[in-house]
Write an enzyme that holds these catalytic residues in place. Structure first.
Site, mmCIF file in Angstrom:
data_model
loop_
_atom_site.group_PDB
_atom_site.id
_atom_site.type_symbol
_atom_site.label_atom_id
_atom_site.label_comp_id
_atom_site.label_asym_id
_atom_site.label_seq_id
_atom_site.Cartn_x
_atom_site.Cartn_y
_atom_site.Cartn_z
ATOM 1 N N VAL A 143 -6.259 25.039 -11.740
ATOM 2 C CA VAL A 143 -7.342 25.742 -11.034
ATOM 3 C C VAL A 143 -8.700 25.323 -11.599
ATOM 4 O O VAL A 143 -9.631 25.010 -10.847
ATOM 5 C CB VAL A 143 -7.185 27.282 -11.140
ATOM 6 C CG1 VAL A 143 -8.319 27.983 -10.418
ATOM 7 C CG2 VAL A 143 -5.848 27.742 -10.575
ATOM 8 N N ASN A 199 -4.767 35.685 -13.966
ATOM 9 C CA ASN A 199 -3.880 36.788 -13.551
ATOM 10 C C ASN A 199 -3.301 37.546 -14.733
ATOM 11 O O ASN A 199 -3.208 36.986 -15.823
ATOM 12 C CB ASN A 199 -2.718 36.209 -12.734
ATOM 13 C CG ASN A 199 -3.038 36.159 -11.252
ATOM 14 O OD1 ASN A 199 -3.634 37.080 -10.714
ATOM 15 N ND2 ASN A 199 -2.619 35.078 -10.610
ATOM 16 N N HIS A 244 -4.843 42.296 -6.121
ATOM 17 C CA HIS A 244 -4.280 40.962 -5.901
ATOM 18 C C HIS A 244 -2.823 41.027 -6.327
ATOM 19 O O HIS A 244 -2.461 40.687 -7.430
ATOM 20 C CB HIS A 244 -5.046 39.931 -6.725
ATOM 21 C CG HIS A 244 -4.577 38.542 -6.488
ATOM 22 N ND1 HIS A 244 -4.569 37.962 -5.240
ATOM 23 C CD2 HIS A 244 -4.103 37.595 -7.327
ATOM 24 C CE1 HIS A 244 -4.108 36.733 -5.329
ATOM 25 N NE2 HIS A 244 -3.804 36.491 -6.581
#
Ligand code: A3D
Length: 317
Positions: free
Chosen positions: A17, A125, A180
């Site tokens: 990412v 996350n 999320h």
């Protein structure tokens, strides 16, 4: 001589990412300096060299600086945090809480010390917990600590809508709010294709199927990849948020913001529509909700609160 604005963007974590964020930010000439920092020796330096060598072909003027030295990130205007482990098949995002909590705590110390005025966009996350932890560790005003999830989840929903309706994805607007995770709340009543309501184009059964696939969008990719999770769309989403902040563009984007009574919640980070510009979140937008969406948002808030409590139990908060 470079004519792009004298500003600095740092991307923490030079994995899938993070390196894609640096690439996209360079292609958009978002900052004169784009610092990519990772704990793995030589990796960010190698990625930076590779990216800089694409400048002649792509015509961008940003310079990417790969480093392992936290001091190189100092005085950043925006910091995108992608440092941390991704999911593997069978893992939930919450399984990452302890290890990524430690990493986020370490990263926060560097940002607090060296970039006290930065706007921080968290990608690591489990997102809602990690942005909560980042804010607690930084002590920055809440409008300068934001989580990336809603832009990605909405973009996934947009793609499924485009495929189901046969319309160009560029005409699709979709909104996903909440956590999320499995409890995220796709909002079909706020989905349109160039002004035409989604429910006038496809059946409600199809909408439900697309909403489910959106909820499961990350896991679907994890199970296909076998190792690691998605990175292209997550990086696009994080860079869109950074772009709105750096260019003071005032885009209305769904992002994880600290609620202060909005949507009936206080002191909780949750995905909501917000105007992003210079200084971060300028305004959280409250939209009318159906009873069903309101109940779903309460359920999502409960799941975020459970993860936040788990962080307390682990001594992270
Ligand atoms: P990966 O390719 O493993 O990259 C993570 C990088 O972080 C690695 O290069 C590590 O060396 C680096 N790192 C670890 N600790 C530190 C530290 N203290 N300082 C700097 N760098 C460090 O993972 P990825 O890029 O695929 O994913 C990164 C994170 O983003 C994971 O937690 C993912 O779960 C998360 N993610 C979130 C979304 C959302 O929508 C919120 C989407 C995709 C990925």
């Amino acid at each position: 001589m470079s004519n792009i604005p004298q500003r600095k963007l740092t991307v923490v974590g030079g994995g899938y990412v993070g390196s894609t964020c640096a690439h996209l930010a360079a292609l958009k000439d978002l900052a004169r300096e784009i610092v990519l920092i990772d704990v793995v020796e030589d990796r960010p330096q190698g990625i930076a060299l590779d990216l800089n060598q694409s400048a002649a072909v792509e015509g961008f003027q940003s310079e990417i600086i790969g480093t392992n030295d936290p001091e190189d990130t100092y005085d950043s205007d925006v910091v995108i945090v992608t440092a941390g482990l991704p999911r593997k098949p069978g893992m939930s995002r919450s399984d990452l809480l302890e290890v990524n909590g430690g990493i986020v705590t370490e990263v926060a110390a560097t940002i607090r010390r060296g970039s006290p005025d930065a706007v921080v966009i968290v990608v690591t996350n489990p997102l809602d917990s990690m942005v909560t932890l980042m804010r607690a560790q930084l002590g920055f005003p809440a409008q300068r600590v934001i989580g990336m999830a809603g832009v990605l989840d909405s973009a996934r929903f947009c793609w499924f809508i485009a495929k189901a309706t046969g319309c160009s994805v560029q005409d699709v607007d979709a909104m996903v709010l909440g956590a999320h995770g499995d409890s995220m709340v796709p909002m079909p009543t706020y989905c349109t294709v160039n002004g035409v309501h989604l429910l006038d184009l496809v059946s409600s059964d199809e909408v439900h199927a697309m909403a489910d696939r959106t909820r499961n969008g990350g896991a679907e990719i994890v199970s296909l990849l076998k190792t690691g999770s998605a990175w292209y769309a997550p990086a696009s989403a994080a860079v869109a948020m950074a772009e709105s902040v750096l260019n003071d563009a005032d885009r209305l984007l769904p992002c994880a913001c600290l609620l202060n009574g909005e949507y009936g919640h206080e002191g909780l980070y949750m995905g909501v529509p917000a105007i992003l510009g210079a200084g971060g979140v300028k305004k959280i937008i409250e939209v009318p909700l159906s009873n069903e969406s309101r109940a779903a948002l309460h359920r999502t808030a409960d799941s975020i609160a459970t993860d936040v409590q788990a962080m307390r139990d682990l001594g992270l908060l």
